[in-house]
Design an enzyme around this catalytic site. Structure first.
Site, PDB file in Angstrom:
ATOM      1  N   HIS A  43       7.867  77.587  32.230  1.00 28.79           N
ATOM      2  CA  HIS A  43       9.197  77.247  32.250  1.00 28.79           C
ATOM      3  C   HIS A  43      10.178  78.218  33.006  1.00 28.79           C
ATOM      4  O   HIS A  43      10.421  79.313  32.882  1.00 28.79           O
ATOM      5  CB  HIS A  43       9.856  77.553  30.780  1.00 28.79           C
ATOM      6  CG  HIS A  43       8.954  76.778  29.681  1.00 28.79           C
ATOM      7  ND1 HIS A  43       7.725  77.176  29.196  1.00 28.79           N
ATOM      8  CD2 HIS A  43       9.604  75.753  28.804  1.00 28.79           C
ATOM      9  CE1 HIS A  43       7.321  76.185  28.308  1.00 28.79           C
ATOM     10  NE2 HIS A  43       8.400  75.320  28.058  1.00 28.79           N
ATOM     11  N   HIS A 274      13.646  73.181  33.100  1.00 31.97           N
ATOM     12  CA  HIS A 274      13.410  73.869  31.792  1.00 31.97           C
ATOM     13  C   HIS A 274      12.074  74.022  31.432  1.00 31.97           C
ATOM     14  O   HIS A 274      11.558  75.092  31.516  1.00 31.97           O
ATOM     15  CB  HIS A 274      13.855  72.825  30.420  1.00 31.97           C
ATOM     16  CG  HIS A 274      13.254  73.356  29.518  1.00 31.97           C
ATOM     17  ND1 HIS A 274      13.796  74.438  28.688  1.00 31.97           N
ATOM     18  CD2 HIS A 274      12.149  72.891  28.885  1.00 31.97           C
ATOM     19  CE1 HIS A 274      12.876  74.393  27.625  1.00 31.97           C
ATOM     20  NE2 HIS A 274      11.808  73.748  27.705  1.00 31.97           N
ATOM     21  N   GLU A 424      15.133  83.013   2.325  1.00 34.66           N
ATOM     22  CA  GLU A 424      13.651  83.340   2.511  1.00 34.66           C
ATOM     23  C   GLU A 424      13.037  83.400   3.663  1.00 34.66           C
ATOM     24  O   GLU A 424      12.230  84.438   3.985  1.00 34.66           O
ATOM     25  CB  GLU A 424      12.866  82.257   1.549  1.00 34.66           C
ATOM     26  CG  GLU A 424      13.265  81.995   0.083  1.00 34.66           C
ATOM     27  CD  GLU A 424      14.418  81.304  -0.360  1.00 34.66           C
ATOM     28  OE1 GLU A 424      14.976  80.625   0.760  1.00 34.66           O
ATOM     29  OE2 GLU A 424      14.666  81.149  -1.304  1.00 34.66           O
ATOM     30  N   HIS A 486       9.556  73.550  -8.619  1.00 35.87           N
ATOM     31  CA  HIS A 486       9.277  74.944  -8.582  1.00 35.87           C
ATOM     32  C   HIS A 486       7.925  75.250  -8.835  1.00 35.87           C
ATOM     33  O   HIS A 486       7.404  76.494  -8.597  1.00 35.87           O
ATOM     34  CB  HIS A 486      10.106  75.675  -9.609  1.00 35.87           C
ATOM     35  CG  HIS A 486      11.655  75.690  -9.411  1.00 35.87           C
ATOM     36  ND1 HIS A 486      12.308  74.644  -8.696  1.00 35.87           N
ATOM     37  CD2 HIS A 486      12.479  76.668  -9.363  1.00 35.87           C
ATOM     38  CE1 HIS A 486      13.405  74.841  -8.731  1.00 35.87           C
ATOM     39  NE2 HIS A 486      13.594  76.307  -8.692  1.00 35.87           N
TER      40      HIS A 486
HETATM   41  C1  LIG Z   1      10.556  75.958  16.514  1.00 33.36           C
HETATM   42  C2  LIG Z   1      10.511  75.312  17.880  1.00 33.36           C
HETATM   43  N1  LIG Z   1      10.934  73.969  17.809  1.00 33.36           N
HETATM   44  C3  LIG Z   1      10.694  73.597  19.278  1.00 33.36           C
HETATM   45  C4  LIG Z   1      10.118  74.151  20.075  1.00 33.36           C
HETATM   46  C5  LIG Z   1       9.817  73.444  21.539  1.00 33.36           C
HETATM   47  N2  LIG Z   1      10.959  73.796  22.660  1.00 33.36           N
HETATM   48  C6  LIG Z   1      10.717  74.910  23.252  1.00 33.36           C
HETATM   49  S1  LIG Z   1      12.023  75.220  24.384  1.00 33.36           S
HETATM   50  C7  LIG Z   1      12.938  74.171  23.731  1.00 33.36           C
HETATM   51  C8  LIG Z   1      14.431  73.897  23.716  1.00 33.36           C
HETATM   52  C9  LIG Z   1      14.961  74.252  24.869  1.00 33.36           C
HETATM   53  O1  LIG Z   1      16.319  74.353  25.069  1.00 33.36           O
HETATM   54  P1  LIG Z   1      16.904  76.004  25.057  1.00 33.36           P
HETATM   55  O2  LIG Z   1      16.615  76.682  23.851  1.00 33.36           O
HETATM   56  O3  LIG Z   1      18.444  75.694  25.277  1.00 33.36           O
HETATM   57  O4  LIG Z   1      16.238  76.575  26.308  1.00 33.36           O
HETATM   58  P2  LIG Z   1      16.385  76.408  27.893  1.00 33.36           P
HETATM   59  O5  LIG Z   1      16.519  75.062  27.959  1.00 33.36           O
HETATM   60  O6  LIG Z   1      17.825  76.907  27.797  1.00 33.36           O
HETATM   61  O7  LIG Z   1      15.212  77.103  28.693  1.00 33.36           O
HETATM   62  C10 LIG Z   1      12.105  73.367  22.533  1.00 33.36           C
HETATM   63  C11 LIG Z   1      12.639  72.313  21.740  1.00 33.36           C
HETATM   64  C12 LIG Z   1       9.877  75.604  19.894  1.00 33.36           C
HETATM   65  N3  LIG Z   1       9.406  76.189  20.849  1.00 33.36           N
HETATM   66  N4  LIG Z   1      10.241  76.090  18.641  1.00 33.36           N
END
Ligand SMILES: Cc1ncc(C[n+]2csc(CCOP(=O)(O)OP(=O)(O)O)c2C)c(N)n1
Length: 673
Positions: A43, A274, A424, A486
């Site tokens: 990334h 990204h 939690e 529960h």
């Molecule tokens: C709990 C979770 N869900 C999904 C992902 C997969 N994932 C990695 S980055 C991302 C989103 C990217 O957007 P952002 O957080 O704005 O990062 P940027 O594009 O700015 O690098 C997702 C959905 C993850 N790593 N963790």
């Protein structure tokens, strides 16, 4: 807060240093895009976009020493958006962390490198917590900041005085756990916690407007934070905001408007940068745009020197801190160091356990194991001062608060009990942060069924090898009237499926204190204590000094003669097995009872030990008020199982046990069938 002109700026650099800042930030960008390109995976967008923020933070604010990555009084930096791992790897390399060589950067995401896909605690010196599952890092950081405040209250701010910084992305702030973390941090006024929000408006699917329209500044303010918006590419604005954060009486969120993939000529500002390599042409274009002429993985000498100098900034502070620690009285110093090293007070712990056992030997207790846990805690908590307890708003039900424990409050952090609220997930994540901070052994409380609400954090505790203890009460249909919502049924099996997690289900008060002892002694393994709501008879002779639960399973009742039947049970069902044993023995069927408080310890034992306890009686019966999954490893696929095959129901516990056929008669029938 707005980044107002009234803020006194002490750390702004002369204007001519802007060029140096840019080159230092571009070094991060270049390493990120080149490493991702080499791996053809990763990334680049976040490190390129957040490079200016990171450069200001690490060169002018963060207190750390690359030669001592685990210096206890370092500031903590958490890259909550773990997908941007090249940001932290580039920083660690440039700052002079010995192990982070350029070869490691070149081997980004390859087997055996310390540059794993997402940052992993324990794998890479300088990485404070494992991140990747979005939201976790932010919530870990809340726990780290809580740990800092507590330890400062205990040992004084001369010894414990550091900040916690988080770089969080849109994804971190969209995850639900972030709300729990933010609300708690605001409530507890964690003024030394600063979140740098990489406000780039882009996620994987495209612009954030596809899925979100939250005003994050207002959101944080509503939770009691100081929050502002700045240009995340303006080093002076970043420095001003960070300086202001240090004076805040509340936690601070700085929304840094950035461009994802900053410098990439056609992909910057879009989701295209990204999560994939930019490609050779785009990288060449970025080099031109950024004015970066060095070949891949080469850092110009002046830039390298400037970064190395930044890495040495806090050496004096560390030496001064060391002198202050050395000047403590010997008892305080030993205690501080013992706690930071994670070494238990063995003698005190052993004495506390024996004290409980002696009490139980003198006066056997037919009590719920949750009440037995409270009894144990009354001895353990004073003996092990690093234990910090809590409950997610079920204090009276989880029995996790001892009489002497004071709550942790914003005004007084010396307390040892956290009212986590109905959070939690945030609780479990913050507990990981406390354990990672070191100096604290956190234990929680909620209902076993709600491990589902904590599971992502429990998994990370297991992955990171952290000593975090979850007291999970109301562990079966035995909780009764609250009904199937529960009543855990599949939870024991699903938790047992997790590597490096120990699930303890003690059968009585004696086993409960033994399981507590084992959980505390597991320095690199989290534990779940599954405890009953309902009373259970004391089955064990408390006079035994040895911890029999350490074997994971042991013969509680021997057969009279060669065993024809082995009954294996855990928790509240062990007493049913003991009754069934009597019936079977009365019918001339020699039967033994094996208590199985912890599958994992049984399976860790030697083959011979395991075989010995499982035995070779022709009939094996497993008994647990939960699903069968996992039990075949003990009873075999041809063994009989008395337990649950469906969700529970709402009724008094006794009626439910009868309704679902978890009875002495059912065990006898299964054994004789
Ligand atoms: C709990 C979770 N869900 C999904 C992902 C997969 N994932 C990695 S980055 C991302 C989103 C990217 O957007 P952002 O957080 O704005 O990062 P940027 O594009 O700015 O690098 C997702 C959905 C993850 N790593 N963790």
């Amino acid at each position: 807060m707005t980044a107002s002109a009234t803020v006194r700026v002490t750390q702004d650099r002369p204007a001519e240093d802007r060029a140096l800042h840019d080159r230092m930030a571009n070094a991060i960008r270049a390493l990120a895009m080149d490493a991702v390109q080499a791996a053809n995976s990763g990334h680049p967008g976040l490190p390129m976009g957040a490079a200016d923020i990171a450069t200001v933070l690490f060169t002018r604010f963060l207190k750390f020493d690359p030669t001592h990555p685990a210096w206890p009084d370092r500031d903590r930096f958490v890259l909550s958006a773990g997908h941007g791992s090249m940001l932290i790897y580039a920083l660690l390399h440039l700052l002079g962390y010995e192990k982070m060589t350029i070869d490691e950067i070149k081997r980004f995401r390859q087997l055996g490198s310390i540059t794993a896909g997402h940052p992993e605690y324990g794998h890479t010196p300088g990485v404070e917590t494992t991140t990747g599952p979005l939201g976790q890092g932010l919530a870990n950081a809340v726990g780290m900041a809580m740990a800092e405040k507590h330890l400062a209250a205990v040992f004084g701010s001369g010894i414990v005085d550091h900040h916690t910084y988080v770089l969080a992305s849109d994804g971190d702030l969209m995850e639900g756990v972030s709300q729990e973390a933010i609300a708690l941090a605001g409530h507890l006024k964690l003024s030394k916690l600063t979140v740098l929000f990489d406000d780039n408006g882009i996620s994987i699917d495209g612009p954030l407007s596809l899925s979100d329209s939250v005003d994050q500044v207002k959101r944080f303010e509503a939770a009691g934070w100081a929050a502002s918006r700045i240009d995340g590419h303006d080093p002076q604005a970043i420095a001003r905001a960070l300086e202001h954060a240090k004076t805040s009486d509340r936690p601070t969120m700085i929304a840094c408007r950035t461009t994802i993939g900053y410098g990439a000529p056609t992909k910057a500002g879009s989701e295209k940068c990204h999560g994939s390599a930019l490609g050779a042409d785009e990288i060449a274009g970025a080099r031109t745009k950024l004015g970066w002429s060095s070949p891949a993985f080469e850092i110009p000498a002046d830039v390298r020197e400037a970064w190395r100098a930044a890495g040495q900034r806090s050496a004096d502070a560390r030496h001064a801190w060391r002198r202050r620690v050395d000047a403590l009285d010997a008892h305080q110093r030993d205690e501080f160091e013992r706690r930071m090293e994670g070494v238990l007070p063995d003698d005190r712990l052993a004495a506390a356990v024996q004290a409980v056992k002696q009490k139980l030997a003198a006066t056997p207790q037919n009590i719920a194991t949750r009440a037995a846990s409270e009894l144990a805690l009354e001895s353990l908590v004073p003996a092990v001062p690093e234990m910090i307890g809590g409950s997610a708003d079920l204090t009276g039900s989880n029995n996790t608060k001892t009489k002497a424990m004071k709550p942790v409050t914003a005004a007084d952090f010396s307390g040892r009990f956290v009212h986590w609220g109905i959070r939690e997930h945030g609780m479990a994540a913050a507990m990981n942060g406390m354990a990672l901070h070191r100096g604290i052994i956190p234990y929680s409380g909620t209902f076993l069924v709600f491990t589902d609400y904590c599971r992502p954090s429990i998994r990370l505790a297991a992955l990171m090898g952290q000593r975090v203890i979850h007291v999970m009460t109301h562990d079966s249909i035995g909780l009764g009237e609250d009904g199937p919502t529960h009543q855990p049924v599949e939870h024991l099996a699903s938790l047992r499926a997790m590597p490096n997690l120990r699930v303890f289900r003690p059968c009585d008060a004696v086993e409960t204190v033994e399981c507590w002892q084992l959980a505390l002694q597991a320095a690199h393994t989290p534990s779940v204590l599954a405890l009953t709501r309902q009373n259970v008879p004391q089955l064990r002779n408390a006079g035994e000094a040895a911890n029999r639960c350490a074997a994971g399973a042991y013969e509680l009742v021997a057969a009279d003669g060669e065993a024809q039947v082995s009954l294996f049970a855990s928790g509240s069902e062990v007493s049913l097995a003991v009754e069934a044993q009597k019936v079977l023995a009365g019918r001339g069927i020699p039967t033994r009872v094996v208590s199985v408080p912890c599958f994992e310890l049984l399976f860790e034992a030697s083959e011979a030990a395991r075989r010995a306890v499982i035995g070779d009686a022709p009939v094996k019966v497993g008994i647990e008020a939960a699903v069968r999954q996992g039990w075949d490893a003990i009873i075999g696929t041809d063994g009989a199982f008395v337990g649950m095959t469906s969700f529970g129901a709402s009724a008094p516990a006794k009626d439910l046990y009868r309704h679902f056929g978890i009875t002495v008669d059912a065990i006898v029938a299964a054994a004789t069938r």
